[in-house]
Design an enzyme around this catalytic site. Sequence first.
Site, PDB file in Angstrom:
ATOM      1  N   CYS A 166      -6.199   1.746  -7.755  1.00  0.00           N
ATOM      2  CA  CYS A 166      -4.728   1.805  -7.712  1.00  0.00           C
ATOM      3  C   CYS A 166      -4.195   2.141  -9.107  1.00  0.00           C
ATOM      4  O   CYS A 166      -4.446   3.215  -9.612  1.00  0.00           O
ATOM      5  CB  CYS A 166      -4.146   0.519  -7.150  1.00  0.00           C
ATOM      6  SG  CYS A 166      -2.341   0.603  -6.933  1.00  0.00           S
ATOM      7  N   ASP A 222      -2.615   6.036   3.335  1.00  0.00           N
ATOM      8  CA  ASP A 222      -2.000   5.376   2.178  1.00  0.00           C
ATOM      9  C   ASP A 222      -0.544   5.812   2.110  1.00  0.00           C
ATOM     10  O   ASP A 222      -0.247   6.973   1.828  1.00  0.00           O
ATOM     11  CB  ASP A 222      -2.756   5.771   0.911  1.00  0.00           C
ATOM     12  CG  ASP A 222      -2.337   4.975  -0.308  1.00  0.00           C
ATOM     13  OD1 ASP A 222      -1.158   4.565  -0.388  1.00  0.00           O
ATOM     14  OD2 ASP A 222      -3.191   4.765  -1.187  1.00  0.00           O
ATOM     15  N   HIS A 255      -4.282   2.180   1.764  1.00  0.00           N
ATOM     16  CA  HIS A 255      -4.452   1.887   0.350  1.00  0.00           C
ATOM     17  C   HIS A 255      -5.360   0.660   0.201  1.00  0.00           C
ATOM     18  O   HIS A 255      -5.450  -0.179   1.086  1.00  0.00           O
ATOM     19  CB  HIS A 255      -3.077   1.594  -0.263  1.00  0.00           C
ATOM     20  CG  HIS A 255      -3.086   1.442  -1.740  1.00  0.00           C
ATOM     21  ND1 HIS A 255      -3.240   2.511  -2.595  1.00  0.00           N
ATOM     22  CD2 HIS A 255      -2.949   0.347  -2.531  1.00  0.00           C
ATOM     23  CE1 HIS A 255      -3.197   2.083  -3.840  1.00  0.00           C
ATOM     24  NE2 HIS A 255      -3.027   0.773  -3.828  1.00  0.00           N
TER      25      HIS A 255
END
Length: 287
Positions: A166, A222, A255
């Site tokens: 991330c 995501d 994600h």
Amino acid sequence: MLKEEVDSLAPGRDFSRRGFVQTTVGSGFAAAVLPVAAQTITTDTTGLEAGSVTIPVGDFKMPAYRAQPAGKKNLPVILVASEIFGVHEHIADVCRRLAKQGYLAIAPDLFVRQGNAAAYTDIPKLIAEVVSKASDAQVNGDLDATVAWAAANGGDTTRLGITGFCWGGRTTWSYIAHNPKVTAGVAWYGPVARSYFAGDKSVVDRAASIKAPVLGLYGAADTGIPVETLTQLEAALKAAGNTKSEFVVYPDTPHAFYADYRPSYRKAAADDGWARALAWFKKNGVI
């Protein structure tokens, strides 16, 4: 606010569950991600030197978590850049997983000047007060100091990799743009078309400076990283002469699919991504 982080967390967190806030770098889990899932993976330290270390950055002392094979020298080095939640137990475990593969793996606490990321329960507040104040210039300088520390403590930094998740995935791209001596990188679901710190360029805008081969691992579902931004980056890299970088986009995958301590974890994609990451570092000379 980072929608992809909020979407990957379950509602109604119970803060009485195990692994509350870390007291030292690499221990416990961040408050914002509790409770941790039953599927959480724990890697032992058998055969390893592992634990917290201190890295000098000028007059500042930066904490980090380091794991490496015990008694070995001249080890290939992999920097591990954390998510927005800082260097908690999952990131430490990633370091141990890499150390079991023969690497000196080290995760510096890149938010420590801004505050304790692990203590926040409110993600928008964490982003506003901590994450958005860590500039690329500061982070890259801290990573430079980490590389110097590794070179002085058993690492061979002519074989230098970086991986991150991330925020740390974006940091992987950013640091490779900054440091031409990085051998290869693996970026897990890091945003490429936006920055966190006001004034920092996006990864796409810095594509011409990214010379090392990077493997980008992303999820098609995501919500915070549109697939078209990955296509844009891939085209920019190729236009700049970087034809060795590759992207893998997993269908129907959210994600944070590698984060085994969270409900976003997807074992099939995580296992495949990990195998690809290890093969990528070996293929590109971080071995």
